[in-house]
Each structure stands twice: as C-alpha cells, then as structure tokens.
Write a protein that holds these residues in place. Structure first.
Motif, PDB file in Angstrom:
ATOM      1  N   ARG A  72       0.822  -1.301  -0.018  1.00  0.00           N
ATOM      2  CA  ARG A  72      -0.006  -0.046  -0.108  1.00  0.00           C
ATOM      3  C   ARG A  72       0.756   1.194  -0.007  1.00  0.00           C
ATOM      4  N   ASP A  73       0.380   2.273  -0.500  1.00  0.00           N
ATOM      5  CA  ASP A  73       0.849   3.683  -0.635  1.00  0.00           C
ATOM      6  C   ASP A  73       0.001   4.685  -0.004  1.00  0.00           C
ATOM      7  N   ASN A  74       0.054   4.831   1.248  1.00  0.00           N
ATOM      8  CA  ASN A  74      -0.883   5.928   1.832  1.00  0.00           C
ATOM      9  C   ASN A  74      -0.932   7.334   1.192  1.00  0.00           C
ATOM     10  N   ALA A  75       0.353   7.697   0.708  1.00  0.00           N
ATOM     11  CA  ALA A  75       0.446   9.019   0.222  1.00  0.00           C
ATOM     12  C   ALA A  75      -0.482   8.876  -1.389  1.00  0.00           C
ATOM     13  N   LYS A  76      -0.638   7.863  -1.734  1.00  0.00           N
ATOM     14  CA  LYS A  76      -1.226   7.897  -3.202  1.00  0.00           C
ATOM     15  C   LYS A  76      -2.713   7.183  -3.049  1.00  0.00           C
ATOM     16  N   ASN A  77      -3.047   6.975  -1.712  1.00  0.00           N
ATOM     17  CA  ASN A  77      -4.297   6.300  -1.708  1.00  0.00           C
ATOM     18  C   ASN A  77      -4.714   5.090  -2.538  1.00  0.00           C
ATOM     19  N   ALA A  78      -3.808   4.151  -2.372  1.00  0.00           N
ATOM     20  CA  ALA A  78      -3.652   3.158  -3.241  1.00  0.00           C
ATOM     21  C   ALA A  78      -3.012   1.936  -2.534  1.00  0.00           C
ATOM     22  N   VAL A  79      -3.483   0.752  -3.151  1.00  0.00           N
ATOM     23  CA  VAL A  79      -3.095  -0.525  -2.689  1.00  0.00           C
ATOM     24  C   VAL A  79      -2.763  -1.438  -3.959  1.00  0.00           C
ATOM     25  N   TYR A  80      -1.858  -1.974  -3.819  1.00  0.00           N
ATOM     26  CA  TYR A  80      -1.254  -2.730  -5.061  1.00  0.00           C
ATOM     27  C   TYR A  80      -1.321  -4.374  -5.040  1.00  0.00           C
ATOM     28  N   LEU A  81      -1.503  -5.222  -6.156  1.00  0.00           N
ATOM     29  CA  LEU A  81      -1.212  -6.562  -5.839  1.00  0.00           C
ATOM     30  C   LEU A  81      -0.300  -6.955  -6.985  1.00  0.00           C
ATOM     31  N   GLN A  82       0.830  -7.250  -6.624  1.00  0.00           N
ATOM     32  CA  GLN A  82       1.941  -7.815  -7.652  1.00  0.00           C
ATOM     33  C   GLN A  82       1.722  -9.404  -7.798  1.00  0.00           C
ATOM     34  N   MET A  83       1.303  -9.779  -8.970  1.00  0.00           N
ATOM     35  CA  MET A  83       1.111 -11.200  -9.137  1.00  0.00           C
ATOM     36  C   MET A  83       2.131 -11.823 -10.139  1.00  0.00           C
ATOM     37  N   ASN A  84       2.849 -12.556  -9.789  1.00  0.00           N
ATOM     38  CA  ASN A  84       4.043 -13.280 -10.322  1.00  0.00           C
ATOM     39  C   ASN A  84       3.769 -14.752 -10.602  1.00  0.00           C
ATOM     40  N   SER A  85       4.189 -15.297 -11.645  1.00  0.00           N
ATOM     41  CA  SER A  85       4.187 -16.925 -11.748  1.00  0.00           C
ATOM     42  C   SER A  85       2.910 -17.093 -12.056  1.00  0.00           C
ATOM     43  N   LEU A  86       1.952 -16.493 -12.597  1.00  0.00           N
ATOM     44  CA  LEU A  86       0.560 -16.642 -12.940  1.00  0.00           C
ATOM     45  C   LEU A  86       0.186 -18.023 -13.623  1.00  0.00           C
ATOM     46  N   LYS A  87      -1.027 -18.721 -12.996  1.00  0.00           N
ATOM     47  CA  LYS A  87      -1.373 -19.852 -13.458  1.00  0.00           C
ATOM     48  C   LYS A  87      -2.825 -19.742 -13.892  1.00  0.00           C
ATOM     49  N   PRO A  88      -3.158 -20.682 -14.949  1.00  0.00           N
ATOM     50  CA  PRO A  88      -4.591 -20.666 -15.412  1.00  0.00           C
ATOM     51  C   PRO A  88      -5.479 -20.529 -14.189  1.00  0.00           C
ATOM     52  N   GLU A  89      -5.378 -21.140 -12.822  1.00  0.00           N
ATOM     53  CA  GLU A  89      -6.171 -21.128 -12.032  1.00  0.00           C
ATOM     54  C   GLU A  89      -6.381 -19.818 -11.292  1.00  0.00           C
ATOM     55  N   ASP A  90      -5.440 -18.861 -11.607  1.00  0.00           N
ATOM     56  CA  ASP A  90      -5.598 -17.443 -11.012  1.00  0.00           C
ATOM     57  C   ASP A  90      -6.636 -16.820 -11.781  1.00  0.00           C
ATOM     58  N   THR A  91      -7.288 -17.214 -12.819  1.00  0.00           N
ATOM     59  CA  THR A  91      -8.344 -16.671 -13.660  1.00  0.00           C
ATOM     60  C   THR A  91      -9.337 -16.451 -12.624  1.00  0.00           C
ATOM     61  N   ALA A  92      -9.724 -15.033 -12.921  1.00  0.00           N
ATOM     62  CA  ALA A  92     -10.906 -14.639 -11.783  1.00  0.00           C
ATOM     63  C   ALA A  92     -11.296 -13.150 -12.226  1.00  0.00           C
ATOM     64  N   VAL A  93     -12.370 -12.649 -11.679  1.00  0.00           N
ATOM     65  CA  VAL A  93     -12.677 -11.122 -11.353  1.00  0.00           C
ATOM     66  C   VAL A  93     -11.887 -10.920  -9.854  1.00  0.00           C
ATOM     67  N   TYR A  94     -10.893 -10.074 -10.016  1.00  0.00           N
ATOM     68  CA  TYR A  94     -10.184  -9.650  -8.837  1.00  0.00           C
ATOM     69  C   TYR A  94     -11.002  -8.316  -8.251  1.00  0.00           C
ATOM     70  N   TYR A  95     -11.386  -8.053  -6.951  1.00  0.00           N
ATOM     71  CA  TYR A  95     -11.818  -7.130  -6.231  1.00  0.00           C
ATOM     72  C   TYR A  95     -11.215  -6.468  -5.096  1.00  0.00           C
ATOM     73  N   CYS A  96     -11.022  -5.268  -5.072  1.00  0.00           N
ATOM     74  CA  CYS A  96     -10.383  -4.554  -3.915  1.00  0.00           C
ATOM     75  C   CYS A  96     -11.428  -4.230  -2.781  1.00  0.00           C
ATOM     76  N   ALA A  97     -11.052  -4.388  -1.522  1.00  0.00           N
ATOM     77  CA  ALA A  97     -12.161  -4.050  -0.418  1.00  0.00           C
ATOM     78  C   ALA A  97     -11.185  -3.352   0.573  1.00  0.00           C
ATOM     79  N   ALA A  98     -12.219  -2.530   1.414  1.00  0.00           N
ATOM     80  CA  ALA A  98     -11.630  -1.904   2.526  1.00  0.00           C
ATOM     81  C   ALA A  98     -12.325  -2.395   3.733  1.00  0.00           C
ATOM     82  N   ARG A  99     -11.719  -2.139   4.874  1.00  0.00           N
ATOM     83  CA  ARG A  99     -12.351  -2.268   6.230  1.00  0.00           C
ATOM     84  C   ARG A  99     -11.625  -1.183   7.156  1.00  0.00           C
TER      85      ARG A  99
END
Length: 119
Positions: A72-99
């Motif tokens: 996360r980068d609080n200065a940019k109000n952003a969160v990231y997900l770096q995804m490496n070595s991706l597999k076919p089973e990673d196929t999906a809709v990805y959602y960001c959420a906050a609590r």
C-alpha cells in the motif's frame, strides 16, 4: 464512505506477471485495512491477500503465497497486488476491498477487474 476503483487486469500467459492497482477516495485511507479477493466463474469469492491499516502483517491465501505481494502507498491512497508466476487457475475477477481499522468485515468494495491467464 470509501470508493474503490481497480485497474491493471488483463490477459497474460501462464508464468507471466500482472500488477493490480486499487485507487481509493473518500475518508482517510490510512485508517483502512485493505484486501484483495477474487471470484472465478461458478465459484464463490475468496480471499487472496490483505494488509492491515498500519501497513504491517500482510497475509495471503495459501494458493498465492510466494507468488503474490500486497502493498500500500498511503500517500497515493492506493493498494497494489503484484502477481507473479501466474497460473490458469488464477483466472478470476479481482476485487479490492476496505475495512475500517480492525473491523472483521470488509464494508467497501470495488467493481472488480478481470484477470485471465492462458495456458
């Protein structure tokens, strides 16, 4: 109220990488724990990764440990997900959420971004 907008999804070959971004607006971003979830066709939405409002203790689903990194980068109000070595089973809709801080449930959700990994 927190508004979340994901970006960075797309089509990638197996073994490739993608970086998802989530831009947050609204109340103080630094007070919110952030998470990434995903939902594949015909399956329930599942937790992928989370990071506390303090920035510490990132945690991951077993299926992505060692391959995905949340940050996360609080200065940019952003969160990231770096995804490496991706597999076919990673196929999906990805959602960001906050609590809010340590509340148990995520109250705010983005609209999702599609990730497709071809074999």
């Amino acid at each position: 109220q927190v508004q979340l907008v994901e970006s960075g999804g797309g089509l990638v070959e197996a073994g490739g990488s993608l970086r998802l971004s989530c831009a947050a607006s609204g109340r103080s971003f630094s007070n919110y724990g952030m998470g990434w979830f995903r939902q594949a066709p015909g399956k329930e939405r599942e937790f992928v990764a989370g990071i506390r409002w303090t920035g510490g203790s990132p945690n991951y689903a077993d299926s992505v440990k060692g391959r995905f990194t949340i940050s996360r980068d609080n200065a940019k109000n952003a969160v990231y997900l770096q995804m490496n070595s991706l597999k076919p089973e990673d196929t999906a809709v990805y959602y960001c959420a906050a609590r809010y801080r340590e509340t148990l449930s995520y109250a705010y959700w983005g609209q999702g971004t599609q990730v497709t990994v071809s074999s």
